[in-house]
Enzyme design. Sequence first.
Site, PDB file in Angstrom:
ATOM      1  N   ASP A  97       0.823  -1.217   0.000  1.00  0.00           N
ATOM      2  CA  ASP A  97       0.000   0.000   0.000  1.00  0.00           C
ATOM      3  C   ASP A  97       0.855   1.264   0.000  1.00  0.00           C
ATOM      4  O   ASP A  97       0.316   2.378  -0.030  1.00  0.00           O
ATOM      5  CB  ASP A  97      -1.002  -0.006   1.170  1.00  0.00           C
ATOM      6  N   HIS A  98       2.179   1.088   0.001  1.00  0.00           N
ATOM      7  CA  HIS A  98       3.071   2.246  -0.067  1.00  0.00           C
ATOM      8  C   HIS A  98       3.888   2.303  -1.351  1.00  0.00           C
ATOM      9  O   HIS A  98       4.607   3.282  -1.574  1.00  0.00           O
ATOM     10  CB  HIS A  98       3.995   2.269   1.157  1.00  0.00           C
ATOM     11  N   HIS A 107       8.410  -0.677  12.548  1.00  0.00           N
ATOM     12  CA  HIS A 107       7.296  -1.355  11.894  1.00  0.00           C
ATOM     13  C   HIS A 107       7.667  -2.826  11.702  1.00  0.00           C
ATOM     14  O   HIS A 107       8.743  -3.257  12.110  1.00  0.00           O
ATOM     15  CB  HIS A 107       7.009  -0.640  10.561  1.00  0.00           C
TER      16      HIS A 107
END
Lengths: 302, 302
Positions: free
Chosen positions: A66-67, A142
């Site tokens: 999604d990045h 993360h």
Amino acid sequence: MPFEVTILGNNSAIPAHGRHPTSQVVQIHEHFFLVDCGEGTQMQLAKYKIRKNKFDHIFISHLHGDHYFGLIGLITSYHLMHRERPLHVHGPKGLLDIINLQLAVSNTTLYYELIFHEVKSELVNVLLETDEYSISSFPVKHRIPTHGFLFKEKIGLRKINPDKISELNFPFQIIAELKKGNDCEWEGKLLKSNEWTLPPVAPHSYAFCADTVYHEELKQYIAGCDVIYHEATFMEESSERAIITFHSTARQAAAMGKAIGVKKLLIGHFSAKYDNLLPLLAEAKEIFSETELAIEGQVFSI
Amino acid sequence: MPFEVTILGNNSAIPAHGRHPTSQVVQIHEHFFLVDCGEGTQMQLAKYKIRKNKFDHIFISHLHGDHYFGLIGLITSYHLMHRERPLHVHGPKGLLDIINLQLAVSNTTLYYELIFHEVKSELVNVLLETDEYSISSFPVKHRIPTHGFLFKEKIGLRKINPDKISELNFPFQIIAELKKGNDCEWEGKLLKSNEWTLPPVAPHSYAFCADTVYHEELKQYIAGCDVIYHEATFMEESSERAIITFHSTARQAAAMGKAIGVKKLLIGHFSAKYDNLLPLLAEAKEIFSETELAIEGQVFSI
């Protein structure tokens, strides 16, 4: 001189409720930078009337899809548009292999030079520096190696004192020196910089904190920032899920904004479980009133 | 029983004028199939209110990005949604490597089984066959290995003659045999299928001809189709460019539709140079009046 961020995507993981995966445009003066590039970024640029050809540098925070799933489409579009300027992509190790594999299967040799800069997520790295600004990366915490990006203006030139403008009959070079803060002699007379000029506009800074669990160590990297973007995937009711998935809650993002004392906190990367975002904003504002939702299409001044 | 195609994307190469790269949904009765998956396909599914979880089979025609860059996002979304059913992806050699590399960099092990079926573009291949339908691929002529897809209904069961319905007091098994076309004996009486039933609805077929230069050999693969989709990237004025890039003009697509004698020709994969599509439609209709633009969101009955 404008220093702004435009939100192109604010959703996490699965696109939902008309929201798109992460991407932002940062404009520093006349320079445009793309930060993350989720699927559909090139369509979002078109929607918000930002010409895709403005970018020479694209910054990718980490390799969750999604990045970055929109990056190969943008790279390919530049090729089809016969771009000639080099394109710099700053991202984690592994990204270049993905790009090259997809170019290889379509027998594509790019018209332009793609220059890949591997970002070491665990370090602070200066990625780009000019007289006007610097862009660096800093580690966040993360599930996979991930880094945020810090955009800093540099101190500009002093401004001519408007009260003196009618008397300003010196050569250009003298004025340039005065604006740099240097006293000068001209026709036997000492011209003091601080009499003819006023201090420069204070430089501003913006931090994009990427995907991260709430992480105290972040403060050292983003201290003094005027505006930060901090993810707020969940509300506090899902704080356990936030820890498991290495994401943050709206309350935690607000705590970070408050601790840094920013002028403005932007929250985004919202979970698909939230159709209505106002409760996330309310939760953050309880802790830190200067919070805003990173709504797609909105432009925030730094 | 519905047999339909829904257009999700109709643009070539670079998304432009609000148009998206290639993707279509083919529905045969209760079964949904995705054909090509350009960037943003999952958002287009959401826009047109088609649940992304309906698909068990995705068909990719070739490895130009405007036909598959949205696939990895959809695969990842299924993972994040904790999909449990296997997903079959039918596509050219090389596609699985691209998928696997992108899953590897994010440390993702899919929740569900992804079953990849390599399609040999140069051959005719039956990809999926049931009692109701068959789906096969056939070669087209493009810059890189590329294949189209042929969706064919099979002849269904005969229908009970509505004039006889009040006399139809036989067991279920007898009725089933009559619908299959078999005569039966029941209580010493011969029941003739063709007295009690009417012929089945004629089966229909749809061909998705992918990206291709105008190619006479195509006719042998798509002969007898009710509806075909044939690309029309350019108008005739750019016929030389069409040849160089292995694409077709609207006039050529129409010539193919006319030669096959289809009931309906859909044209798509429009070049970004055309904002207004009506001239392409007009050019095609001059040759073959039963042409329609493959407009995004439109549903065409086969």
